[in-house]
Design a protein around this motif. Structure first.
Motif, PDB file in Angstrom:
ATOM      1  N   ARG A  40       0.836  -1.205   0.000  1.00  0.00           N
ATOM      2  CA  ARG A  40       0.000   0.000   0.000  1.00  0.00           C
ATOM      3  C   ARG A  40       0.871   1.254   0.000  1.00  0.00           C
ATOM      4  O   ARG A  40       0.578   2.238  -0.677  1.00  0.00           O
ATOM      5  CB  ARG A  40      -0.935  -0.001   1.214  1.00  0.00           C
ATOM      6  CG  ARG A  40      -1.915  -1.178   1.281  1.00  0.00           C
ATOM      7  CD  ARG A  40      -2.824  -1.121   0.123  1.00  0.00           C
ATOM      8  NE  ARG A  40      -3.194   0.273   0.034  1.00  0.00           N
ATOM      9  CZ  ARG A  40      -4.366   0.753  -0.208  1.00  0.00           C
ATOM     10  NH1 ARG A  40      -5.318  -0.052  -0.465  1.00  0.00           N
ATOM     11  NH2 ARG A  40      -4.604   2.027  -0.250  1.00  0.00           N
ATOM     12  N   ASP A  57      -4.852   8.653  -1.733  1.00  0.00           N
ATOM     13  CA  ASP A  57      -4.900   7.202  -1.627  1.00  0.00           C
ATOM     14  C   ASP A  57      -5.517   6.634  -2.903  1.00  0.00           C
ATOM     15  O   ASP A  57      -6.393   7.255  -3.499  1.00  0.00           O
ATOM     16  CB  ASP A  57      -5.744   6.808  -0.409  1.00  0.00           C
ATOM     17  CG  ASP A  57      -5.599   5.344  -0.039  1.00  0.00           C
ATOM     18  OD1 ASP A  57      -4.536   4.752  -0.283  1.00  0.00           O
ATOM     19  OD2 ASP A  57      -6.572   4.785   0.495  1.00  0.00           O
ATOM     20  N   THR A  59      -6.904   3.489  -3.018  1.00  0.00           N
ATOM     21  CA  THR A  59      -7.764   2.367  -2.645  1.00  0.00           C
ATOM     22  C   THR A  59      -9.068   2.419  -3.434  1.00  0.00           C
ATOM     23  O   THR A  59      -9.649   3.481  -3.627  1.00  0.00           O
ATOM     24  CB  THR A  59      -8.090   2.423  -1.140  1.00  0.00           C
ATOM     25  OG1 THR A  59      -6.867   2.385  -0.419  1.00  0.00           O
ATOM     26  CG2 THR A  59      -8.950   1.248  -0.721  1.00  0.00           C
ATOM     27  N   ASP A  60      -9.526   1.246  -3.886  1.00  0.00           N
ATOM     28  CA  ASP A  60     -10.828   1.150  -4.547  1.00  0.00           C
ATOM     29  C   ASP A  60     -11.468  -0.185  -4.201  1.00  0.00           C
ATOM     30  O   ASP A  60     -10.914  -0.973  -3.422  1.00  0.00           O
ATOM     31  CB  ASP A  60     -10.721   1.363  -6.065  1.00  0.00           C
ATOM     32  CG  ASP A  60      -9.892   0.300  -6.770  1.00  0.00           C
ATOM     33  OD1 ASP A  60      -9.613  -0.772  -6.179  1.00  0.00           O
ATOM     34  OD2 ASP A  60      -9.526   0.527  -7.938  1.00  0.00           O
ATOM     35  N   ASP A  63      -9.597  -3.686  -4.315  1.00  0.00           N
ATOM     36  CA  ASP A  63      -8.689  -4.118  -3.247  1.00  0.00           C
ATOM     37  C   ASP A  63      -9.311  -5.181  -2.350  1.00  0.00           C
ATOM     38  O   ASP A  63      -8.607  -6.035  -1.812  1.00  0.00           O
ATOM     39  CB  ASP A  63      -8.243  -2.921  -2.399  1.00  0.00           C
ATOM     40  CG  ASP A  63      -7.226  -2.064  -3.130  1.00  0.00           C
ATOM     41  OD1 ASP A  63      -6.262  -2.629  -3.675  1.00  0.00           O
ATOM     42  OD2 ASP A  63      -7.397  -0.834  -3.159  1.00  0.00           O
TER      43      ASP A  63
END
Length: 193
Positions: A40, A57, A59-60, A63
């Motif tokens: 990450r 970030d 992140t989606d 993940d």
């Protein structure tokens, strides 16, 4: 000092010491928590800080279902650092995708980190029944993927940046159930002038 010699000296001066003592790089499924956390970090470093694709970030929803793969560099003192990552997921039976391929700047000088991540990603999916492996590849990276037996299906825009929709030729990627690939980057010694 010539201009070229000056540029080479600058690159040598900026090369982190940790690269000079690297013993090897292991490409593997990220099974341990520290590997996932460092993956990450690598993604934030590359996609947020370096490239500015995402603000804070990347992140989606993928993940939550993806298998992360990491490149772990081990130093002579035994310390380990994740220097690259990619994630894979299955979107439909037999249809797999690779995404968020990232390698930190100081590890890009190690020639096989990115290609090793790509290889293990496709070989792992192939072992899980993949018949189609796709990726949205930033345009500047498309030549690397072509050398690794990928074909461009079309040119697209993703997050405001040019990409190639690409497909791996699975004939060049044997199924790999091991979840690991070792790359030797050699032992480097610091040389005294």
């Amino acid at each position: 000092m010539s201009d070229m010699a000056g540029k080479i000296a600058l690159v040598v001066q900026k090369t982190p010491a940790r690269l000079a003592v690297a013993q090897g790089v292991r490409i593997k499924l990220a099974l341990e928590q520290w590997e996932r956390e460092q993956a990450r970090r690598v993604r934030r470093e590359v996609f947020c800080t370096e490239q500015g694709v995402f603000e804070h970030d990347d992140t989606d929803e993928i993940d939550a279902i993806a298998m992360p793969i990491v490149a772990v560099m081990q130093a002579a003192d035994g310390s380990r650092e994740v220097v690259g990552t990619v994630r894979i997921h299955e979107s439909a039976p037999g249809v797999w995708h690779g995404s968020r391929l990232a390698v930190v700047q100081h590890a890009r000088r190690i020639g096989s980190v990115g290609s090793g991540l790509i290889r293990l990603a496709v070989c792992t999916a192939h072992a899980h029944g993949c018949h189609t492996f796709l990726a949205q590849v930033q345009s500047q990276n498309a030549p690397l993927f072509r050398r690794l037996h990928w074909n461009t299906l079309g040119e697209i825009e993703v997050h405001g940046r040019p990409h190639h929709q690409m497909q791996a030729d699975l004939d060049f990627y044997a199924p790999n159930n091991d979840g690991e690939l070792d790359l030797l980057v050699g032992q480097h010694e610091e040389r005294q002038p």
